[in-house]
Design an enzyme around this catalytic site. Structure first.
Site, PDB file in Angstrom:
ATOM      1  N   ASN A  14       0.822  -1.208   0.000  1.00 45.95           N
ATOM      2  CA  ASN A  14       0.000   0.000   0.000  1.00 45.95           C
ATOM      3  C   ASN A  14       0.855   1.258   0.000  1.00 45.95           C
ATOM      4  O   ASN A  14       1.996   1.264   0.458  1.00 45.95           O
ATOM      5  CB  ASN A  14      -0.947   0.004   1.200  1.00 45.95           C
ATOM      6  CG  ASN A  14      -1.941  -1.132   1.111  1.00 45.95           C
ATOM      7  OD1 ASN A  14      -2.113  -1.705   0.045  1.00 45.95           O
ATOM      8  ND2 ASN A  14      -2.580  -1.463   2.213  1.00 45.95           N
TER       9      ASN A  14
ATOM     10  N   HIS B 269       5.871  -0.503  -2.767  1.00 52.41           N
ATOM     11  CA  HIS B 269       5.479   0.325  -3.919  1.00 52.41           C
ATOM     12  C   HIS B 269       5.612   1.817  -3.643  1.00 52.41           C
ATOM     13  O   HIS B 269       4.991   2.620  -4.326  1.00 52.41           O
ATOM     14  CB  HIS B 269       4.036   0.003  -4.326  1.00 52.41           C
ATOM     15  CG  HIS B 269       3.879  -1.365  -4.911  1.00 52.41           C
ATOM     16  ND1 HIS B 269       2.728  -2.114  -4.795  1.00 52.41           N
ATOM     17  CD2 HIS B 269       4.746  -2.135  -5.620  1.00 52.41           C
ATOM     18  CE1 HIS B 269       2.899  -3.278  -5.414  1.00 52.41           C
ATOM     19  NE2 HIS B 269       4.106  -3.316  -5.913  1.00 52.41           N
TER      20      HIS B 269
ATOM     21  N   CYS C 218      15.657  16.209 -10.684  1.00 59.25           N
ATOM     22  CA  CYS C 218      16.773  16.306  -9.723  1.00 59.25           C
ATOM     23  C   CYS C 218      16.628  15.333  -8.556  1.00 59.25           C
ATOM     24  O   CYS C 218      17.489  15.274  -7.697  1.00 59.25           O
ATOM     25  CB  CYS C 218      16.900  17.733  -9.197  1.00 59.25           C
ATOM     26  SG  CYS C 218      15.586  18.209  -8.054  1.00 59.25           S
TER      27      CYS C 218
HETATM   28  P1  NAD Z   1      -6.028  -6.009  -4.817  1.00 57.36           P
HETATM   29  O1  NAD Z   1      -6.833  -4.802  -5.129  1.00 57.36           O
HETATM   30  O2  NAD Z   1      -5.485  -6.806  -5.954  1.00 57.36           O
HETATM   31  O3  NAD Z   1      -6.825  -7.023  -3.880  1.00 57.36           O
HETATM   32  C1  NAD Z   1      -7.436  -6.605  -2.698  1.00 57.36           C
HETATM   33  C2  NAD Z   1      -7.666  -7.801  -1.810  1.00 57.36           C
HETATM   34  O4  NAD Z   1      -8.224  -7.356  -0.598  1.00 57.36           O
HETATM   35  C3  NAD Z   1      -8.636  -8.836  -2.397  1.00 57.36           C
HETATM   36  O5  NAD Z   1      -8.073 -10.121  -2.246  1.00 57.36           O
HETATM   37  C4  NAD Z   1      -9.888  -8.672  -1.536  1.00 57.36           C
HETATM   38  O6  NAD Z   1     -10.617  -9.878  -1.376  1.00 57.36           O
HETATM   39  C5  NAD Z   1      -9.275  -8.222  -0.233  1.00 57.36           C
HETATM   40  N1  NAD Z   1     -10.171  -7.468   0.653  1.00 57.36           N
HETATM   41  C6  NAD Z   1     -11.233  -6.679   0.324  1.00 57.36           C
HETATM   42  N2  NAD Z   1     -11.778  -6.153   1.426  1.00 57.36           N
HETATM   43  C7  NAD Z   1     -11.057  -6.610   2.484  1.00 57.36           C
HETATM   44  C8  NAD Z   1     -11.134  -6.421   3.880  1.00 57.36           C
HETATM   45  N3  NAD Z   1     -12.068  -5.632   4.454  1.00 57.36           N
HETATM   46  N4  NAD Z   1     -10.230  -7.053   4.659  1.00 57.36           N
HETATM   47  C9  NAD Z   1      -9.267  -7.844   4.118  1.00 57.36           C
HETATM   48  N5  NAD Z   1      -9.165  -8.063   2.793  1.00 57.36           N
HETATM   49  C10 NAD Z   1     -10.032  -7.450   1.985  1.00 57.36           C
HETATM   50  O7  NAD Z   1      -4.907  -5.512  -3.851  1.00 57.36           O
HETATM   51  P2  NAD Z   1      -3.390  -5.878  -3.789  1.00 57.36           P
HETATM   52  O8  NAD Z   1      -3.221  -7.351  -3.838  1.00 57.36           O
HETATM   53  O9  NAD Z   1      -2.847  -5.128  -2.627  1.00 57.36           O
HETATM   54  O10 NAD Z   1      -2.787  -5.265  -5.129  1.00 57.36           O
HETATM   55  C11 NAD Z   1      -3.169  -3.984  -5.592  1.00 57.36           C
HETATM   56  C12 NAD Z   1      -2.019  -3.032  -5.793  1.00 57.36           C
HETATM   57  O11 NAD Z   1      -2.576  -1.736  -5.807  1.00 57.36           O
HETATM   58  C13 NAD Z   1      -1.055  -3.058  -4.685  1.00 57.36           C
HETATM   59  O12 NAD Z   1       0.168  -3.185  -5.253  1.00 57.36           O
HETATM   60  C14 NAD Z   1      -1.160  -1.697  -3.985  1.00 57.36           C
HETATM   61  O13 NAD Z   1       0.061  -1.007  -4.087  1.00 57.36           O
HETATM   62  C15 NAD Z   1      -2.068  -0.891  -4.814  1.00 57.36           C
HETATM   63  N6  NAD Z   1      -3.192  -0.300  -4.039  1.00 57.36           N
HETATM   64  C16 NAD Z   1      -2.931   0.359  -2.866  1.00 57.36           C
HETATM   65  C17 NAD Z   1      -3.963   0.898  -2.138  1.00 57.36           C
HETATM   66  C18 NAD Z   1      -3.648   1.580  -0.838  1.00 57.36           C
HETATM   67  O14 NAD Z   1      -2.566   2.110  -0.675  1.00 57.36           O
HETATM   68  N7  NAD Z   1      -4.573   1.548   0.120  1.00 57.36           N
HETATM   69  C19 NAD Z   1      -5.276   0.813  -2.609  1.00 57.36           C
HETATM   70  C20 NAD Z   1      -5.501   0.176  -3.825  1.00 57.36           C
HETATM   71  C21 NAD Z   1      -4.441  -0.396  -4.525  1.00 57.36           C
END
Ligand code: NAD
Length: 263
Positions: A111, A128, A139
């Site tokens: 995240n 990330h 720069c």
């Molecule tokens: P993803 O979007 O691919 O998957 C999200 C996962 O979270 C799913 O498996 C889903 O079932 C689960 N989920 C949904 N609600 C939940 C809850 N309440 N509790 C626990 N699990 C829950 O996410 P990813 O695998 O992290 O990959 C997405 C990429 O996008 C990451 O690399 C991340 O950097 C980025 N991202 C970051 C954020 C953030 O910073 N909050 C938000 C969106 C995406």
């Protein structure tokens, strides 16, 4: 590396997970977008995912460099206006409590929202990068992503270069230091707690796979099975991160006499 089919949720599994954590000397958490859903930040993929509503090309590095104003308008709206006010939820707080009490060695997060640190976690590897600061593409200077800079788009550095949020865009490599630290943790962990990730994003998904390949047990928390579940998960705690991690931390800390000190 799985020693049996993953078990699913329930009080007995929470007890077992708590026992494994208490016995672990180097427990590492690996978190994804799902842990921040209860803070109001949607994941990217799945039914409720952001990519169902928005075309992700605005955070492709080539498009960003070619059309910075257009990309920046969406970046500001989504990452700073909508998500910028999110606060840590019970799941972030539970991990911070476990770290403070000596039961969690580190977090590797995919995240970019800084909510683990806002909850009080100290040992956090941001695989990330993060959205709280901007980096100049000319720069390399970094500055906080704050109001005056974000008012006139696209934000420019004093050197004239273009500022970009300091998180990894599509088409960019993972920052070398973060990759090195994350894989070093996978190589030395003795238990991994995988929370709220689909396991579909490369190369981040290699981190739990690398730990599992060494025979490390994987506890997973997710409302639905992920790409990891059939492959490497030993104990599947089905549910939302907030309630599941709160119960888990309560059991780990309660078992130590309630004062949060490891036994
Ligand atoms: P993803 O979007 O691919 O998957 C999200 C996962 O979270 C799913 O498996 C889903 O079932 C689960 N989920 C949904 N609600 C939940 C809850 N309440 N509790 C626990 N699990 C829950 O996410 P990813 O695998 O992290 O990959 C997405 C990429 O996008 C990451 O690399 C991340 O950097 C980025 N991202 C970051 C954020 C953030 O910073 N909050 C938000 C969106 C995406």
């Amino acid at each position: 590396m799985k020693d049996r089919e993953p078990a699913v949720g329930g009080a007995r599994d929470l007890d077992r997970a708590a026992e494994w954590i208490r016995r672990g000397a180097r427990v590492v958490a690996f978190t994804g977008a799902g842990i921040s859903v209860e803070s109001g930040i949607p994941p990217f993929r799945g039914e409720e995912g952001l990519w169902r509503q928005v075309d992700p090309s605005f955070i492709e590095i080539d498009r960003f460099c070619a059309e910075p104003l257009d990309s920046w308008r969406k970046i500001r709206e989504i990452f700073y206006e909508h998500f910028g006010h999110a606060r840590p939820n019970a799941a972030h707080e539970a991990l911070a409590r476990l770290e403070r009490a000596g039961f969690l060695h580190a977090i590797v997060t995919q995240n970019i929202d800084y909510l683990h640190q806002d909850a009080g976690s100290r040992s956090v590897v941001e695989f990330h990068g993060q959205s709280k600061q901007l980096r100049c593409l000319s720069c390399d200077r970094t500055v906080p992503a704050e109001a005056p800079l974000l008012e006139k788009l696209p934000p420019r550095c004093t050197c004239g270069g273009l500022f970009k949020p300091d998180f990894v865009f599509f088409g960019e490599p993972i920052p070398a230091k973060a990759a090195e630290s994350a894989f070093a943790l996978a190589e030395t962990a003795d238990l991994m707690l995988v929370v709220g990730t689909s396991g579909e994003v490369m190369p981040a998904c290699q981190i739990p796979l690398a730990a599992a390949a060494r025979g490390v047990r994987i506890i997973e928390v997710n409302p639905v099975p992920s790409a990891f579940t059939p492959r490497i998960t030993n104990l599947f705690l089905q549910g939302k991160a907030g309630p599941v991690l709160s119960s888990l931390a309560g059991r780990v800390l309660g078992m130590s006499g309630g004062d949060g000190e490891p036994a």
